[in-house]
Design a protein around this motif. Structure first.
Motif, mmCIF file in Angstrom:
data_model
loop_
_atom_site.group_PDB
_atom_site.id
_atom_site.type_symbol
_atom_site.label_atom_id
_atom_site.label_comp_id
_atom_site.label_asym_id
_atom_site.label_seq_id
_atom_site.Cartn_x
_atom_site.Cartn_y
_atom_site.Cartn_z
ATOM 1 N N VAL A 64 -9.847 7.809 -18.000
ATOM 2 C CA VAL A 64 -10.323 9.164 -17.763
ATOM 3 C C VAL A 64 -9.854 9.635 -16.397
ATOM 4 C CG1 VAL A 64 -12.387 10.604 -17.612
ATOM 5 C CG2 VAL A 64 -12.397 8.596 -19.093
ATOM 6 N N ALA A 65 -9.401 10.884 -16.338
ATOM 7 C CA ALA A 65 -9.073 11.497 -15.048
ATOM 8 C C ALA A 65 -10.329 12.168 -14.506
ATOM 9 C CB ALA A 65 -7.949 12.509 -15.220
ATOM 10 N N TYR A 66 -10.600 11.929 -13.226
ATOM 11 C CA TYR A 66 -11.786 12.490 -12.576
ATOM 12 C C TYR A 66 -11.355 13.456 -11.485
ATOM 13 C CZ TYR A 66 -14.252 8.570 -14.731
ATOM 14 O OH TYR A 66 -14.770 7.673 -15.632
ATOM 15 N N ASN A 67 -12.092 14.562 -11.362
ATOM 16 C CA ASN A 67 -11.868 15.485 -10.272
ATOM 17 C C ASN A 67 -12.982 15.294 -9.243
ATOM 18 O OD1 ASN A 67 -11.148 17.579 -8.593
ATOM 19 N ND2 ASN A 67 -10.635 18.970 -10.244
ATOM 20 N N ASP A 68 -14.182 15.799 -9.512
ATOM 21 C CA ASP A 68 -15.332 15.582 -8.635
ATOM 22 C C ASP A 68 -16.135 14.406 -9.177
ATOM 23 O OD1 ASP A 68 -14.422 17.774 -7.305
ATOM 24 O OD2 ASP A 68 -16.090 19.084 -7.826
ATOM 25 N N PHE A 69 -16.517 13.481 -8.295
ATOM 26 C CA PHE A 69 -17.172 12.259 -8.759
ATOM 27 C C PHE A 69 -17.795 11.524 -7.574
ATOM 28 C CE2 PHE A 69 -13.045 11.078 -7.270
ATOM 29 C CZ PHE A 69 -13.282 9.902 -6.573
ATOM 30 N N SER A 70 -18.591 10.540 -7.891
ATOM 31 C CA SER A 70 -19.035 9.528 -6.941
ATOM 32 C C SER A 70 -18.662 8.182 -7.566
ATOM 33 C CB SER A 70 -20.542 9.617 -6.720
ATOM 34 O OG SER A 70 -20.982 8.522 -5.955
ATOM 35 N N ALA A 71 -18.003 7.312 -6.817
ATOM 36 C CA ALA A 71 -17.595 6.007 -7.335
ATOM 37 C C ALA A 71 -17.914 4.934 -6.309
ATOM 38 C CB ALA A 71 -16.102 5.992 -7.646
ATOM 39 N N GLU A 141 -17.253 9.668 -2.448
ATOM 40 C CA GLU A 141 -17.707 10.893 -3.112
ATOM 41 C C GLU A 141 -16.668 11.967 -2.861
ATOM 42 O OE1 GLU A 141 -21.874 12.045 -2.419
ATOM 43 O OE2 GLU A 141 -22.077 10.051 -1.503
ATOM 44 N N MET A 142 -16.233 12.604 -3.939
ATOM 45 C CA MET A 142 -15.229 13.669 -3.828
ATOM 46 C C MET A 142 -15.778 14.908 -4.496
ATOM 47 S SD MET A 142 -11.931 13.784 -2.732
ATOM 48 C CE MET A 142 -11.050 15.313 -2.420
ATOM 49 N N LYS A 143 -15.853 16.011 -3.754
ATOM 50 C CA LYS A 143 -16.297 17.279 -4.315
ATOM 51 C C LYS A 143 -15.339 18.352 -3.819
ATOM 52 C CE LYS A 143 -20.399 19.628 -5.600
ATOM 53 N NZ LYS A 143 -21.830 19.625 -5.649
ATOM 54 N N ARG A 144 -14.584 18.921 -4.757
ATOM 55 C CA ARG A 144 -13.511 19.862 -4.424
ATOM 56 C C ARG A 144 -12.566 19.201 -3.407
ATOM 57 N NH1 ARG A 144 -17.825 22.836 -5.788
ATOM 58 N NH2 ARG A 144 -18.740 23.179 -3.754
ATOM 59 N N ASN A 145 -12.528 19.701 -2.142
ATOM 60 C CA ASN A 145 -11.587 19.101 -1.183
ATOM 61 C C ASN A 145 -12.315 18.243 -0.145
ATOM 62 O OD1 ASN A 145 -12.844 21.006 0.408
ATOM 63 N ND2 ASN A 145 -10.953 21.761 1.324
ATOM 64 N N LYS A 146 -13.608 17.987 -0.375
ATOM 65 C CA LYS A 146 -14.405 17.239 0.604
ATOM 66 C C LYS A 146 -14.615 15.807 0.133
ATOM 67 C CE LYS A 146 -18.589 17.442 3.331
ATOM 68 N NZ LYS A 146 -19.832 16.838 3.022
ATOM 69 N N ASP A 154 -23.571 3.139 4.446
ATOM 70 C CA ASP A 154 -23.393 3.903 5.688
ATOM 71 C C ASP A 154 -22.210 4.851 5.556
ATOM 72 O OD1 ASP A 154 -25.476 2.523 6.955
ATOM 73 O OD2 ASP A 154 -24.117 0.927 7.618
ATOM 74 N N LYS A 155 -22.479 6.166 5.692
ATOM 75 C CA LYS A 155 -21.392 7.159 5.644
ATOM 76 C C LYS A 155 -20.592 7.055 6.935
ATOM 77 C CE LYS A 155 -23.663 10.498 2.677
ATOM 78 N NZ LYS A 155 -24.249 11.818 2.529
ATOM 79 N N LEU A 156 -19.355 6.590 6.821
ATOM 80 C CA LEU A 156 -18.530 6.382 8.008
ATOM 81 C C LEU A 156 -17.404 7.401 8.131
ATOM 82 C CD1 LEU A 156 -18.252 2.482 8.022
ATOM 83 C CD2 LEU A 156 -19.824 3.936 9.300
ATOM 84 N N ILE A 157 -16.990 7.991 7.001
ATOM 85 C CA ILE A 157 -15.885 8.951 7.041
ATOM 86 C C ILE A 157 -16.257 10.175 6.226
ATOM 87 C CG2 ILE A 157 -13.509 9.389 6.252
ATOM 88 C CD1 ILE A 157 -12.882 6.440 6.865
ATOM 89 N N GLU A 158 -16.103 11.360 6.841
ATOM 90 C CA GLU A 158 -16.205 12.629 6.122
ATOM 91 C C GLU A 158 -14.983 13.436 6.494
ATOM 92 O OE1 GLU A 158 -20.470 14.066 5.208
ATOM 93 O OE2 GLU A 158 -20.479 13.494 7.328
ATOM 94 N N SER A 159 -14.324 13.982 5.473
ATOM 95 C CA SER A 159 -13.080 14.691 5.738
ATOM 96 C C SER A 159 -12.835 15.703 4.634
ATOM 97 C CB SER A 159 -11.924 13.681 5.806
ATOM 98 O OG SER A 159 -10.742 14.304 6.232
ATOM 99 N N LYS A 165 -5.458 18.331 -5.744
ATOM 100 C CA LYS A 165 -6.564 19.198 -6.172
ATOM 101 C C LYS A 165 -6.990 18.941 -7.603
ATOM 102 C CE LYS A 165 -5.291 22.904 -3.033
ATOM 103 N NZ LYS A 165 -4.843 24.268 -2.875
ATOM 104 N N SER A 166 -6.112 18.359 -8.396
ATOM 105 C CA SER A 166 -6.435 18.176 -9.816
ATOM 106 C C SER A 166 -7.016 16.787 -10.065
ATOM 107 C CB SER A 166 -5.188 18.393 -10.668
ATOM 108 O OG SER A 166 -4.177 17.517 -10.253
#
Length: 192
Positions: A64-71, A141-146, A154-159, A165-166
């Motif tokens: 499956v191709a994923y766009n927005d997800f948490s893995a 976690e990927m949501k749109r471009n974030k 521990d959240k260590l990287i946010e970018s 985009k797809s």
């Protein structure tokens, strides 16, 4: 509503590539070798090839191709002289184009990269102190471009990045001679 995928390797055959996955490499590989192995009574998948330089070992869930997800995935660095550890790839278009986050216990750093036309570019880095031989959990976690990248909660990287985009595939990544275990891949797709 989202959909959940959980991949563990308990029903897989030791010494074989796990079903549903495709192994490949970015840049020149001496060999491509991923197998299911036993880790104290628990089946895991292991990257076993001893490559070098900018060879990136890939094992991609070819469903499956994923766009927005948490893995999330559990990872344990076993060995490697040149490199250790590993991570997750996502929005994977092909072996030369994808995002990757990886942790390396030799360097004590956690990094987020984009790989475009087989060239890796660092987008963000954070320090961490997980040792070789310790299981850790990496979450992306990927949501749109974030993108948010975490180690052991521990959240260590946010970018943010707009390169890919797809929707794309999700999989495992190591560099050069990093022999690494992976287990319990969980993917929650967001349908927003």
């Amino acid at each position: 509503m989202g959909s959940d995928t959980l991949v563990n390797f308990e029903n897989e055959t030791e010494g074989k590539l796990p079903s549903g996955f495709v192994a490949d490499a970015t840049n020149k590989a001496k060999s491509i070798k991923w197998n299911v192995v036993d880790d104290n009574g628990n089946k895991v998948v292991e990257q076993q090839a001893e490559n070098s330089g900018s060879c990136y070992n890939l094992l991609v869930l070819d469903k499956v191709a994923y766009n927005d997800f948490s893995a999330s995935v559990k990872i344990k660095a076993i060995s490697g002289e040149e490199d250790q550890g590993g991570g997750l790839v996502w929005r994977y278009i092909d072996k030369n184009n994808y995002y990757v986050a990886r942790y390396n216990p030799l360097e004590n750093n956690f990094r987020f990269y984009r790989v475009v036309d087989s060239k890796r570019e660092e987008l963000k880095s954070a320090d961490s102190d997980i040792k070789q031989g310790e299981w850790f959990t990496m979450t992306i976690e990927m949501k749109r471009n974030k993108v948010t990248c975490s180690l052991n909660g521990d959240k260590l990287i946010e970018s943010t990045d707009d390169t890919f985009k797809s929707a794309g595939l999700i999989g495992f990544w190591t560099k050069a001679d990093a022999v690494t275990y992976f287990d319990d891949l969980k993917i929650n797709a967001s349908n927003n």
